[in-house]
Design an enzyme around this catalytic site. Structure first.
Site, short mmCIF file in Angstrom:
data_model
loop_
_atom_site.label_atom_id
_atom_site.label_comp_id
_atom_site.label_asym_id
_atom_site.label_seq_id
_atom_site.Cartn_x
_atom_site.Cartn_y
_atom_site.Cartn_z
N ASP A 102 0.80 -1.24 0.00
CA ASP A 102 0.00 0.00 0.00
C ASP A 102 0.82 1.28 0.00
OD1 ASP A 102 0.73 -0.99 2.56
OD2 ASP A 102 -0.74 0.28 3.56
N GLU A 168 -0.81 -2.31 4.98
CA GLU A 168 0.07 -2.35 6.16
C GLU A 168 -0.08 -1.08 6.99
OE1 GLU A 168 2.98 -1.79 8.99
OE2 GLU A 168 2.97 -0.51 7.21
N GLU A 169 -0.32 0.04 6.30
CA GLU A 169 -0.42 1.32 7.01
C GLU A 169 -1.74 1.44 7.76
OE1 GLU A 169 2.11 3.21 7.20
OE2 GLU A 169 3.34 2.94 5.41
N HIS A 404 7.00 8.64 4.96
CA HIS A 404 5.66 9.25 5.09
C HIS A 404 5.66 10.75 4.77
CE1 HIS A 404 3.70 5.88 7.75
NE2 HIS A 404 4.59 5.39 6.90
ZN LIG Z 1 4.95 3.41 6.72
ZN LIG Z 2 6.27 0.88 5.68
#
Ligand SMILES: [Zn+2]
Ligand SMILES: [Zn+2]
Length: 435
Positions: A102, A168-169, A404
């Site tokens: 993702d 995953e986030e 991020h």
């Molecule tokens: Zn991340």
């Molecule tokens: Zn990551």
């Protein structure tokens, strides 16, 4: 006789070692050959990032690639996940390798020729989408590993399970997803996984390096909500109130002792943070209640329990001493367990990583208080999660953009080491398990 046995043993171990080495160099050669493809896949994914639980395009490309390699493929696992099963020519353990797929709601900045211009909606808002954590490289690397290992299928002593994981986030609000859902849907069963390996590209670690930490390597997360309920009154007559603002302030102060006075900080770090506080709307009204939100990080499951217990006691008893009530919800909406690198597995596999990267390039690092949902897989079987250098050589990690963020950047020359490391980990684990 003794000598003869010793000689025989020596010959056996030398030949076993030599065979492993030959397979390892085959892995390394194939990994070098596949480098260009890995980079091309990554650029394509980078230009077309998808948010958690929406990785339809990515999953489609992954599934097609695995099928083209003759790997048995299951799609739609935990919504958009793809699982590939490669059965080796010889009997042996089941090794899982995982990549997350993702992207994030971040608008990319910079001048990459394959910059993302993608827009999507996240929790009801229009957002830009970017692979701002490097999961595009994870997908491309694991596709490369699949190509490398499937080319030596007949020599593999066991089965490899390729896990391409969505979200995953964290899934969008109100949805399930990620490693947790994959585990619930049985990804670690049929066939049962004996060991799992994964890596994360790291924008603050130089290309060519692999870093690791045995035991708790990334923290557990629990978010918390504390609602302090008191009695409202005119701000000029506080004696008529049970003041939830003063009580909340006392709770926040007292929570500072949870880590400093309860946690054995020589063993593990821990964090208790209150990140938001809301109460009242005017200077001269003491409100009825205050709501606080926060996050709790621990590096062992025992510490996780300890911190939660202490927070609950301190919040409720502090409120009680003021005549108020504190309602504490932990977790409120999010919990990830500790990403725990099984110490025995870590020790066993260190030589494999060192053979691949070079002994001085495999570096022991402190644990991190960030979190990873790889931890859910590690609750089902021993696992090892390492970090792969993605920072251009010579750069200052303090000055490179962090994960991020809009300027996040990954040096693609680090990918081949990732392919080699994962493929050799799987291969060496199999070789060590089957005598
Ligand atoms: Zn991340
Ligand atoms: Zn990551």
């Amino acid at each position: 006789m003794k000598r003869l046995w010793a000689l025989l043993l020596m010959i056996c171990s030398v030949s076993a070692f030599a065979q492993t080495s030959a397979l390892n160099s085959q892995v390394n050669k194939s990994a070098d050959k596949v480098e260009e493809k890995v980079i091309a896949w990554r650029r394509d994914f980078h230009q077309h990032p998808e948010l958690g639980n929406q990785e339809f395009r990515t999953a489609g490309i992954v599934a097609k690639h695995l099928q083209s390699l003759g790997i048995e493929v299951k799609t739609g696992v935990a919504k958009t996940g793809v699982v590939g099963i490669l059965k080796g020519g010889k009997a042996g353990p089941v090794v899982a390798l995982r990549a997350d797929m993702d992207g994030l709601p971040v608008v990319e900045r910079g001048d990459l020729p394959f910059i993302s211009k993608v827009k999507s909606t996240f929790n009801g808002n229009e957002v830009g989408v970017m692979h701002a954590c490097g999961h595009d490289s994870h997908v491309a690397i694991l596709m490369g590993v699949a190509e490398v290992l499937s080319s030596m299928k007949k020599d593999l002593k066991g089965t490899i399970k390729f896990i391409f994981q969505p979200a995953e986030e964290g899934p969008p609000f109100g949805e399930e997803g990620g490693a947790d859902l994959m585990v619930k849907e049985g990804v670690m069963q049929n066939p049962k996984v004996d060991a799992i390996f994964g890596l994360h590209i790291d924008a603050q670690t130089e290309v060519g390096k692999i870093t690791y930490h045995p035991g708790g390597t990334m923290a557990s997360v629990n978010d918390m909500q504390i609602i302090v309920k008191g009695r409202s009154a005119h701000g000029a007559a506080p004696w008529a109130s049970v003041d939830p603002i003063v009580t909340a302030a006392q709770i926040i102060n007292n929570l500072q002792t949870v880590v400093s006075r309860n946690l054995n900080v020589t063993e593990n770090a821990g964090v208790v943070t209150i990140g938001s506080i809301h109460g009242g709307n005017r200077s001269n009204i003491i409100p009825e209640q205050v709501e606080m939100m926060g996050t709790i990080r621990a590096l062992s499951s025992e510490d996780e329990k300890l911190l939660i217990e202490r927070i609950k006691t301190i919040a409720t008893k502090t409120a009680e001493s003021s005549g108020a009530v504190a309602e504490v919800k932990i977790p409120f909406s999010v919990r990830y367990p500790v990403t725990y690198n099984d110490p025995a597995l870590t020790e066993k596999m260190l030589p494999s990583l060192k053979n691949t990267a070079g002994a001085d390039k495999v570096v022991l690092v402190p644990a991190e208080t960030g979190a990873e949902d790889f931890s859910y897989f590690q609750e089902k079987s021993p696992g090892l999660y390492v970090f792969l250098g993605g920072m251009p050589k010579g750069k200052d990690p303090k000055k490179t953009a962090s994960h991020h963020t809009p300027d996040f950047f990954i040096d693609e020359s680090g990918f081949t080491l990732g392919v080699k490391a994962l493929a050799n980990l799987a291969l060496d684990y199999m070789e060590m398990s089957v005598k």
